[in-house]
Design a protein around this motif. Structure first.
Motif, PDB file in Angstrom:
ATOM      1  N   LEU A 227       0.841  -1.201   0.000  1.00 45.49           N
ATOM      2  CA  LEU A 227       0.000   0.000   0.000  1.00 45.49           C
ATOM      3  C   LEU A 227       0.877   1.252   0.000  1.00 45.49           C
ATOM      4  O   LEU A 227       0.587   2.221  -0.711  1.00 45.49           O
ATOM      5  CB  LEU A 227      -0.917  -0.006   1.218  1.00 45.49           C
ATOM      6  CG  LEU A 227      -1.873   1.192   1.362  1.00 45.49           C
ATOM      7  CD1 LEU A 227      -2.825   1.252   0.173  1.00 45.49           C
ATOM      8  CD2 LEU A 227      -2.659   1.100   2.663  1.00 45.49           C
ATOM      9  N   LEU A 228       1.957   1.227   0.783  1.00 47.61           N
ATOM     10  CA  LEU A 228       2.888   2.356   0.779  1.00 47.61           C
ATOM     11  C   LEU A 228       3.499   2.533  -0.606  1.00 47.61           C
ATOM     12  O   LEU A 228       3.635   3.666  -1.085  1.00 47.61           O
ATOM     13  CB  LEU A 228       3.991   2.127   1.815  1.00 47.61           C
ATOM     14  CG  LEU A 228       5.132   3.157   1.783  1.00 47.61           C
ATOM     15  CD1 LEU A 228       4.621   4.541   2.183  1.00 47.61           C
ATOM     16  CD2 LEU A 228       6.273   2.736   2.705  1.00 47.61           C
ATOM     17  N   ALA A 229       3.868   1.431  -1.247  1.00 43.52           N
ATOM     18  CA  ALA A 229       4.468   1.517  -2.582  1.00 43.52           C
ATOM     19  C   ALA A 229       3.535   2.232  -3.553  1.00 43.52           C
ATOM     20  O   ALA A 229       3.976   3.086  -4.345  1.00 43.52           O
ATOM     21  CB  ALA A 229       4.810   0.122  -3.092  1.00 43.52           C
ATOM     22  N   ARG A 230       2.251   1.885  -3.502  1.00 43.91           N
ATOM     23  CA  ARG A 230       1.298   2.549  -4.391  1.00 43.91           C
ATOM     24  C   ARG A 230       1.123   4.022  -4.018  1.00 43.91           C
ATOM     25  O   ARG A 230       1.010   4.882  -4.910  1.00 43.91           O
ATOM     26  CB  ARG A 230      -0.052   1.816  -4.332  1.00 43.91           C
ATOM     27  CG  ARG A 230      -0.013   0.424  -4.957  1.00 43.91           C
ATOM     28  CD  ARG A 230      -1.400  -0.154  -5.133  1.00 43.91           C
ATOM     29  NE  ARG A 230      -2.001  -0.519  -3.849  1.00 43.91           N
ATOM     30  CZ  ARG A 230      -1.849  -1.692  -3.257  1.00 43.91           C
ATOM     31  NH1 ARG A 230      -1.093  -2.624  -3.817  1.00 43.91           N
ATOM     32  NH2 ARG A 230      -2.439  -1.954  -2.100  1.00 43.91           N
ATOM     33  N   GLY A 231       1.110   4.319  -2.726  1.00 43.35           N
ATOM     34  CA  GLY A 231       0.998   5.713  -2.299  1.00 43.35           C
ATOM     35  C   GLY A 231       2.172   6.548  -2.763  1.00 43.35           C
ATOM     36  O   GLY A 231       2.010   7.690  -3.217  1.00 43.35           O
ATOM     37  N   VAL A 232       3.376   5.982  -2.669  1.00 40.97           N
ATOM     38  CA  VAL A 232       4.574   6.687  -3.137  1.00 40.97           C
ATOM     39  C   VAL A 232       4.492   6.897  -4.646  1.00 40.97           C
ATOM     40  O   VAL A 232       4.877   7.950  -5.166  1.00 40.97           O
ATOM     41  CB  VAL A 232       5.839   5.902  -2.748  1.00 40.97           C
ATOM     42  CG1 VAL A 232       7.069   6.490  -3.428  1.00 40.97           C
ATOM     43  CG2 VAL A 232       6.028   5.909  -1.236  1.00 40.97           C
ATOM     44  N   GLY A 233       3.991   5.891  -5.360  1.00 42.51           N
ATOM     45  CA  GLY A 233       3.838   6.031  -6.811  1.00 42.51           C
ATOM     46  C   GLY A 233       2.912   7.178  -7.173  1.00 42.51           C
ATOM     47  O   GLY A 233       3.203   7.967  -8.084  1.00 42.51           O
ATOM     48  N   ILE A 234       1.797   7.282  -6.468  1.00 38.30           N
ATOM     49  CA  ILE A 234       0.861   8.381  -6.727  1.00 38.30           C
ATOM     50  C   ILE A 234       1.521   9.728  -6.406  1.00 38.30           C
ATOM     51  O   ILE A 234       1.353  10.706  -7.143  1.00 38.30           O
ATOM     52  CB  ILE A 234      -0.421   8.186  -5.901  1.00 38.30           C
ATOM     53  CG1 ILE A 234      -1.184   6.949  -6.406  1.00 38.30           C
ATOM     54  CG2 ILE A 234      -1.311   9.432  -5.973  1.00 38.30           C
ATOM     55  CD1 ILE A 234      -2.341   6.544  -5.528  1.00 38.30           C
TER      56      ILE A 234
END
Length: 260
Positions: A227-234
């Motif tokens: 979930l953090l990985a996707r948040g960082v991507g956004i």
């Protein structure tokens, strides 16, 4: 947490000793990296570094940033080496494993050097191009963070027991070297997008390195790491939109722009 409750891959006493050894390596690597960065500052491109010096600093920086997050696999594999080998054979096998891991990151460093040399040259010719280079770098990093390859590699890095079982099936010759290369390749695949933002942020930007190291560590070891990985991507995609209009987001590309 991929290591299991309480670090289940190792007994608590061995785990504490192993993390102490990780700190003994990671802390000096951070000290050396920070000391070198303080003397060089943050600038565009390779900042005049020759390839051998860049690779030396790159490997040191890699050890500082990646060692804590890859420690569960490394600690357990090296402990297995210790159980099956002794004396010089154990030392050689351990060096092979670590060397294989660093070999992959060195190869990635060659690509990083080429990218920095290219972007640095573009910024030297057209200083305002730095804003668009930064936007593209953030865009690529964001898309990678949200893409399938990142998910595959992150899943591998978050399941140490699964691939340790797979590695146990590797056969000689150079078994430990192959294990190091294999795990290093997945680690590079997991972190490639994050490392891309060092182009606009500056390859010797210690604050950026520290922030990325925390993200890498949490992505791999926290239960909600994906979930953090996707948040960082956004977040990177948002920065890609802002970068052409906010020079402060581009310290690694801004020095030459300021000369205008």
């Amino acid at each position: 947490m991929p290591t299991g409750a309480g670090g289940g891959l190792l007994p608590a006493r061995d785990l504490a000793a192993a993390w102490f050894l990780v700190a003994l390596v990671a802390v000096p690597a951070w000290v050396l990296t920070a000391g070198q960065a303080r003397g060089m500052g943050v600038g565009p491109g390779t900042m005049g570094m020759a390839l051998p010096l860049f690779l030396l600093l790159w490997v040191t920086m890699t050890a500082a940033m990646m060692l804590p997050s890859m420690a569960p696999v490394a600690i357990t594999w090296v402990r297995g080496i210790g159980r099956r080998s002794s004396g010089w054979k154990r030392t050689v096998r351990t060096v092979e494993f670590v060397g294989g891991y660093l070999l992959v990151w060195t190869a990635f460093g060659l690509l990083a050097y080429a990218a920095l040399a290219l972007t640095g040259g573009l910024v030297d010719d057209r200083p305002t191009a730095g804003r668009w280079i930064g936007a593209v770098a953030f865009l690529l990093a964001g898309l990678y963070q949200l893409g399938p390859l990142k998910n595959v590699c992150l899943r591998h890095c978050r399941d140490p027991m699964g691939h340790l079982v797979r590695y146990a099936g590797f056969r000689s010759p150079a078994r430990d070297l192959r294990v190091g290369v294999h795990h290093g390749a997945y680690c590079v695949g997991c972190c490639a997008g994050l490392m891309t933002v060092l182009v606009p942020l500056g390859v010797m930007n210690v604050a950026a390195m520290a922030g990325l190291a925390v993200v890498v560590f949490v992505e791999k070891l926290w239960s909600r790491g994906p979930l953090l990985a996707r948040g960082v991507g956004i977040a990177f995609l948002v920065l890609a939109v802002l970068a052409p209009f906010q020079d402060w987001l581009l310290p690694g590309l801004r020095a030459t722009m300021d000369d205008m």
